[in-house]
Motif scaffolding. Structure first.
Motif, PDB file in Angstrom:
ATOM      1  N   VAL A  83     -40.028  -7.286  47.731  1.00 49.31           N
ATOM      2  CA  VAL A  83     -39.328  -7.442  46.949  1.00 49.31           C
ATOM      3  C   VAL A  83     -39.272  -6.830  45.978  1.00 49.31           C
ATOM      4  CG1 VAL A  83     -41.562  -8.518  45.174  1.00 49.31           C
ATOM      5  CG2 VAL A  83     -38.992  -9.505  44.663  1.00 49.31           C
ATOM      6  N   VAL A  84     -38.520  -5.966  45.103  1.00 48.93           N
ATOM      7  CA  VAL A  84     -38.254  -5.096  44.357  1.00 48.93           C
ATOM      8  C   VAL A  84     -37.839  -5.456  43.060  1.00 48.93           C
ATOM      9  CG1 VAL A  84     -37.074  -2.662  43.632  1.00 48.93           C
ATOM     10  CG2 VAL A  84     -38.157  -3.565  46.247  1.00 48.93           C
ATOM     11  N   MET A  85     -38.596  -5.035  41.734  1.00 53.69           N
ATOM     12  CA  MET A  85     -38.518  -4.877  40.764  1.00 53.69           C
ATOM     13  C   MET A  85     -38.070  -3.883  39.391  1.00 53.69           C
ATOM     14  SD  MET A  85     -42.367  -7.726  39.844  1.00 53.69           S
ATOM     15  CE  MET A  85     -42.008  -9.211  41.113  1.00 53.69           C
ATOM     16  N   VAL A  86     -37.152  -4.395  39.043  1.00 50.91           N
ATOM     17  CA  VAL A  86     -36.539  -3.060  38.061  1.00 50.91           C
ATOM     18  C   VAL A  86     -36.578  -3.382  37.406  1.00 50.91           C
ATOM     19  CG1 VAL A  86     -34.432  -1.149  38.372  1.00 50.91           C
ATOM     20  CG2 VAL A  86     -34.451  -2.561  40.237  1.00 50.91           C
ATOM     21  N   TYR A  87     -36.661  -2.594  35.982  1.00 48.99           N
ATOM     22  CA  TYR A  87     -37.119  -2.427  35.035  1.00 48.99           C
ATOM     23  C   TYR A  87     -36.304  -2.076  34.066  1.00 48.99           C
ATOM     24  CZ  TYR A  87     -41.404  -4.731  35.635  1.00 48.99           C
ATOM     25  OH  TYR A  87     -42.137  -5.349  36.439  1.00 48.99           O
ATOM     26  N   ASN A  88     -35.953  -1.963  32.561  1.00 50.14           N
ATOM     27  CA  ASN A  88     -35.100  -1.037  31.721  1.00 50.14           C
ATOM     28  C   ASN A  88     -33.391  -1.429  32.413  1.00 50.14           C
ATOM     29  OD1 ASN A  88     -36.919  -0.246  30.195  1.00 50.14           O
ATOM     30  ND2 ASN A  88     -37.326   0.967  31.443  1.00 50.14           N
ATOM     31  N   THR A  89     -32.747  -2.243  33.206  1.00 50.07           N
ATOM     32  CA  THR A  89     -31.569  -2.784  33.456  1.00 50.07           C
ATOM     33  C   THR A  89     -30.507  -2.857  32.516  1.00 50.07           C
ATOM     34  OG1 THR A  89     -31.801  -4.734  34.156  1.00 50.07           O
ATOM     35  CG2 THR A  89     -32.125  -2.921  35.841  1.00 50.07           C
ATOM     36  N   ALA A  90     -29.572  -2.786  32.693  1.00 53.89           N
ATOM     37  CA  ALA A  90     -28.503  -3.164  31.376  1.00 53.89           C
ATOM     38  C   ALA A  90     -28.117  -4.324  31.431  1.00 53.89           C
ATOM     39  CB  ALA A  90     -27.274  -1.724  31.495  1.00 53.89           C
ATOM     40  N   ASP A  91     -27.118  -5.279  31.161  1.00 57.10           N
ATOM     41  CA  ASP A  91     -27.653  -6.730  31.473  1.00 57.10           C
ATOM     42  C   ASP A  91     -25.869  -6.333  32.604  1.00 57.10           C
ATOM     43  OD1 ASP A  91     -28.671  -7.901  30.300  1.00 57.10           O
ATOM     44  OD2 ASP A  91     -27.926  -8.166  28.227  1.00 57.10           O
ATOM     45  N   THR A  92     -25.366  -5.259  32.058  1.00 56.66           N
ATOM     46  CA  THR A  92     -24.515  -5.343  33.575  1.00 56.66           C
ATOM     47  C   THR A  92     -24.497  -4.786  34.508  1.00 56.66           C
ATOM     48  OG1 THR A  92     -23.848  -3.021  32.140  1.00 56.66           O
ATOM     49  CG2 THR A  92     -22.405  -5.083  31.538  1.00 56.66           C
ATOM     50  N   TRP A  93     -25.574  -4.637  35.000  1.00 55.52           N
ATOM     51  CA  TRP A  93     -26.294  -3.765  36.477  1.00 55.52           C
ATOM     52  C   TRP A  93     -26.788  -4.797  37.555  1.00 55.52           C
ATOM     53  CZ3 TRP A  93     -30.218  -3.009  39.321  1.00 55.52           C
ATOM     54  CH2 TRP A  93     -30.328  -2.301  40.361  1.00 55.52           C
ATOM     55  N   GLY A  94     -26.656  -4.413  38.603  1.00 59.11           N
ATOM     56  CA  GLY A  94     -27.275  -5.515  39.184  1.00 59.11           C
ATOM     57  C   GLY A  94     -27.424  -4.677  40.692  1.00 59.11           C
ATOM     58  N   PHE A 118     -51.174 -14.266  23.190  1.00 59.28           N
ATOM     59  CA  PHE A 118     -49.782 -14.766  23.550  1.00 59.28           C
ATOM     60  C   PHE A 118     -48.964 -13.231  24.152  1.00 59.28           C
ATOM     61  CE2 PHE A 118     -45.379 -14.671  22.344  1.00 59.28           C
ATOM     62  CZ  PHE A 118     -44.371 -15.144  23.797  1.00 59.28           C
ATOM     63  N   ASN A 119     -49.229 -11.949  23.072  1.00 59.10           N
ATOM     64  CA  ASN A 119     -48.695 -11.209  22.730  1.00 59.10           C
ATOM     65  C   ASN A 119     -49.531  -9.995  23.949  1.00 59.10           C
ATOM     66  OD1 ASN A 119     -47.220 -12.041  20.451  1.00 59.10           O
ATOM     67  ND2 ASN A 119     -48.421 -10.580  19.373  1.00 59.10           N
ATOM     68  N   ARG A 120     -50.312 -10.396  24.220  1.00 69.03           N
ATOM     69  CA  ARG A 120     -50.798  -8.833  25.312  1.00 69.03           C
ATOM     70  C   ARG A 120     -50.765  -9.873  26.542  1.00 69.03           C
ATOM     71  NH1 ARG A 120     -57.752  -8.892  25.344  1.00 69.03           N
ATOM     72  NH2 ARG A 120     -57.267 -11.278  25.363  1.00 69.03           N
ATOM     73  N   ALA A 121     -50.550 -11.038  26.856  1.00 64.93           N
ATOM     74  CA  ALA A 121     -49.832 -11.911  27.923  1.00 64.93           C
ATOM     75  C   ALA A 121     -48.359 -11.641  28.901  1.00 64.93           C
ATOM     76  CB  ALA A 121     -49.660 -13.384  28.387  1.00 64.93           C
ATOM     77  N   ASN A 122     -47.849 -11.164  27.683  1.00 66.72           N
ATOM     78  CA  ASN A 122     -46.750 -10.170  27.385  1.00 66.72           C
ATOM     79  C   ASN A 122     -46.258  -9.109  28.134  1.00 66.72           C
ATOM     80  OD1 ASN A 122     -45.247 -12.638  26.892  1.00 66.72           O
ATOM     81  ND2 ASN A 122     -44.985 -11.630  24.506  1.00 66.72           N
ATOM     82  N   LEU A 123     -47.307  -8.105  28.103  1.00 68.57           N
ATOM     83  CA  LEU A 123     -47.801  -6.569  28.226  1.00 68.57           C
ATOM     84  C   LEU A 123     -47.980  -6.544  29.445  1.00 68.57           C
ATOM     85  CD1 LEU A 123     -47.662  -3.805  27.265  1.00 68.57           C
ATOM     86  CD2 LEU A 123     -49.931  -3.747  26.163  1.00 68.57           C
ATOM     87  N   PHE A 124     -49.018  -7.455  29.750  1.00 69.91           N
ATOM     88  CA  PHE A 124     -49.806  -7.674  30.897  1.00 69.91           C
ATOM     89  C   PHE A 124     -48.359  -8.337  32.066  1.00 69.91           C
ATOM     90  CE2 PHE A 124     -54.538  -9.356  29.580  1.00 69.91           C
ATOM     91  CZ  PHE A 124     -54.393  -8.059  30.254  1.00 69.91           C
ATOM     92  N   GLN A 125     -47.562  -8.639  31.044  1.00 71.36           N
ATOM     93  CA  GLN A 125     -46.504  -9.621  31.925  1.00 71.36           C
ATOM     94  C   GLN A 125     -45.315  -7.978  32.737  1.00 71.36           C
ATOM     95  OE1 GLN A 125     -44.096 -13.094  31.504  1.00 71.36           O
ATOM     96  NE2 GLN A 125     -42.924 -12.244  33.020  1.00 71.36           N
ATOM     97  N   TYR A 126     -45.457  -7.653  31.775  1.00 71.65           N
ATOM     98  CA  TYR A 126     -44.639  -6.155  31.784  1.00 71.65           C
ATOM     99  C   TYR A 126     -44.997  -5.310  32.266  1.00 71.65           C
ATOM    100  CZ  TYR A 126     -41.822  -1.968  31.257  1.00 71.65           C
ATOM    101  OH  TYR A 126     -40.851  -1.007  30.813  1.00 71.65           O
ATOM    102  N   GLU A 127     -46.414  -5.872  33.082  1.00 70.32           N
ATOM    103  CA  GLU A 127     -47.062  -4.164  33.994  1.00 70.32           C
ATOM    104  C   GLU A 127     -47.327  -5.192  35.424  1.00 70.32           C
ATOM    105  OE1 GLU A 127     -47.948  -1.287  32.881  1.00 70.32           O
ATOM    106  OE2 GLU A 127     -48.658  -0.825  31.147  1.00 70.32           O
ATOM    107  N   GLU A 128     -47.320  -6.069  35.652  1.00 74.23           N
ATOM    108  CA  GLU A 128     -47.203  -6.613  36.576  1.00 74.23           C
ATOM    109  C   GLU A 128     -48.949  -7.669  36.599  1.00 74.23           C
ATOM    110  OE1 GLU A 128     -44.818  -4.305  39.760  1.00 74.23           O
ATOM    111  OE2 GLU A 128     -43.167  -4.753  38.717  1.00 74.23           O
ATOM    112  N   MET A 129     -49.336  -7.805  35.394  1.00 79.96           N
ATOM    113  CA  MET A 129     -50.655  -8.192  36.203  1.00 79.96           C
ATOM    114  C   MET A 129     -50.507  -9.535  35.832  1.00 79.96           C
ATOM    115  SD  MET A 129     -52.641  -4.873  33.458  1.00 79.96           S
ATOM    116  CE  MET A 129     -54.330  -5.348  33.819  1.00 79.96           C
ATOM    117  N   PHE A 130     -49.596 -10.120  36.753  1.00 78.94           N
ATOM    118  CA  PHE A 130     -49.497 -11.777  36.998  1.00 78.94           C
ATOM    119  C   PHE A 130     -50.211 -12.866  36.394  1.00 78.94           C
ATOM    120  CE2 PHE A 130     -45.979  -9.631  38.730  1.00 78.94           C
ATOM    121  CZ  PHE A 130     -45.019  -9.703  37.985  1.00 78.94           C
ATOM    122  N   SER A 131     -52.092 -12.873  37.091  1.00 80.73           N
ATOM    123  CA  SER A 131     -52.794 -13.169  37.039  1.00 80.73           C
ATOM    124  C   SER A 131     -53.073 -13.789  35.248  1.00 80.73           C
ATOM    125  CB  SER A 131     -54.131 -13.413  37.381  1.00 80.73           C
ATOM    126  OG  SER A 131     -53.127 -13.298  39.003  1.00 80.73           O
TER     127      SER A 131
END
Length: 440
Positions: free
Chosen positions: A366-377, A228-241
């Protein structure tokens, strides 16, 4: 006669210790003797073994002369269960009073406090145990507790995480064949990755530590928390499979744990929604899309058109606008992607703020933007410039679903030019992903 009694008592303790060791072995190597299909039964099977071992221990309770050692075995037996036990706490509290030098007593009492939610009590026990003797169990447990303790500021939290990594490293150095210590080190590196500006070196060290955990200890492959923990890191690194596979494996190993199947479901829904929106360009009607694109020109480059513009790569100079189809895989140095926002997905449960961008050729990406504040969009119709875009291709197959699309990864909204302007510092906030410890 007294010597014979003492000898018999010691033999009983050795026999009882073997029984408790067998109980731990039953739990930790469950999937070496049982199919994963039996995962639903693991908790009840372990509970039955605890009851059987407890009954055997109770047969010797009245006649055992070594009270501290006996209570330690009883506390160890009850500690096999994942939940806090009042009886275990009572036994182990007596152990450390009777024999304050028994390191194992302090360690297991600390684990009981931890299960109870008393983190400061747990920390105290592991610290006392380390004062008695440097040992891997106290080191890795203290490493985990430090990461969970509340802190007054980001600075103090970062200090706790650094100390946590150091303790986990020491545990590994004491026994490089201990899979649990390697797993703890992997979790510590994940925390360090997210609290230290997401240095890729730390994510790689986390992945290496998890791999080493499985390599040196067959039982580690059965830790649902590791997958589970490794999958969270995989997802952040966009290693979706790999992320989907990890969530799925964790769910199989612990069917009673809700988080892994929920994360798997959320990620699949995200990928489905994203690919659907790319294909239909956010469902924006053709006439409206043409109107949106009619005012898309190089004036939108804003600061990127200046000869003094400093790119994410450190290059100084203006950027050349490129269509999405002209961008190559990986980093595109010296150029900028330019387009209009046609859809957006909020970041709840997805780690990244996601939006679709259409360029002058009506290509959509598609564009994936990380480290965004909740107020940003990014709003539909906004003009977006991405300096030196990093293009990724995703080909994902999981169970009966397949996804194939391209994306641009942006590590901070501060790297974007929106409607001709740089983004304010308030638009960024560091993302964090919590890991689940193995406290059993």
């Amino acid at each position: 006669m007294a010597a014979d009694e003492n000898s018999g008592d010691q033999n009983d303790l050795i026999m009882l210790k073997d029984l408790v060791d067998e109980l731990y072995n039953f739990r930790d190597t469950y999937f070496e003797t049982h199919s994963v299909d039996n995962a639903q039964k693991k908790q009840s099977d372990v509970a039955q073994e605890i009851e059987k071992t407890l009954k055997r221990l109770q047969e010797y309770e009245d006649r055992c002369k070594h009270k501290a050692e006996f209570l330690l075995l009883k506390g160890r037996c009850l500690n096999v269960a994942p939940d806090f036990s009042d009886i275990a706490e009572e036994c182990l509290s007596q152990v450390v009073k009777l024999e304050p030098t028994l390191v194992e007593g302090w360690n297991i009492l600390g684990e009981q406090y931890w299960k109870k939610g008393n983190l400061s009590g747990a920390k105290n026990c592991f610290t006392v145990a380390l004062q008695k003797s440097k040992n891997k169990v106290s080191l890795r447990n203290l490493s985990m507790v430090l990461r969970q303790l509340p802190s007054a500021s980001n600075e103090s939290h970062n200090k706790q995480v650094m100390e946590s990594v150091d303790l986990a490293r020491q545990a590994v150095q004491l026994d490089v064949t201990d899979g649990e210590s390697w797993y703890t080190l992997g979790n510590a590196y994940v925390s360090l990755f997210f609290c230290s500006g997401q240095n890729p070196q730390f994510s790689q060290q986390a992945f290496s530590s998890y791999a080493q955990s499985e390599k040196v200890d067959k039982a580690a492959s059965s830790y649902p928390e590791l997958h589970f923990n490794r999958a969270n890191l995989f997802q952040y690194e966009e290693m979706f499979s790999s992320a989907l596979e990890g969530y799925s494996r964790a769910a199989l190993l612990d069917p009673n744990w809700d988080d892994p199947p929920e994360r798997e479901k959320l990620l699949l829904e995200y990928l489905e929604k994203t690919t659907e929106l790319i294909q239909n360009k956010g469902k924006v009607k053709a006439r409206r899309l043409r109107t949106m694109l009619s005012n898309l020109n190089t004036s939108a480059l804003g600061p990127c058109s200046s000869s003094e513009f400093r790119s994410p790569s450190g290059r100084v100079g203006s950027l050349e606008p490129r269509t999405l189809s002209a961008l190559s895989h990986g980093n595109n140095v010296g150029v900028a992607a330019l387009g209009k926002v046609v859809f957006s997905l909020a970041s709840e449960g997805r780690m990244a703020f996601t939006f679709g961008m259409v360029d002058s050729e009506e290509s959509c990406l598609v564009v994936m933007v990380y480290n965004t504040a909740d107020t940003w969009g990014a709003l539909i119709g906004d003009t977006i410039v991405i300096p030196e875009p990093h293009i990724k291709r995703h080909s994902i197959t999981h169970k009966d679903k397949s996804f194939d699309f391209k994306s641009i990864r942006v590590d901070s909204p501060l790297l974007l030019i929106v409607n001709g302007k740089k983004q304010k510092i308030q638009s960024q906030i560091a993302v964090s992903v919590s890991s689940k410890p193995q406290c059993e």
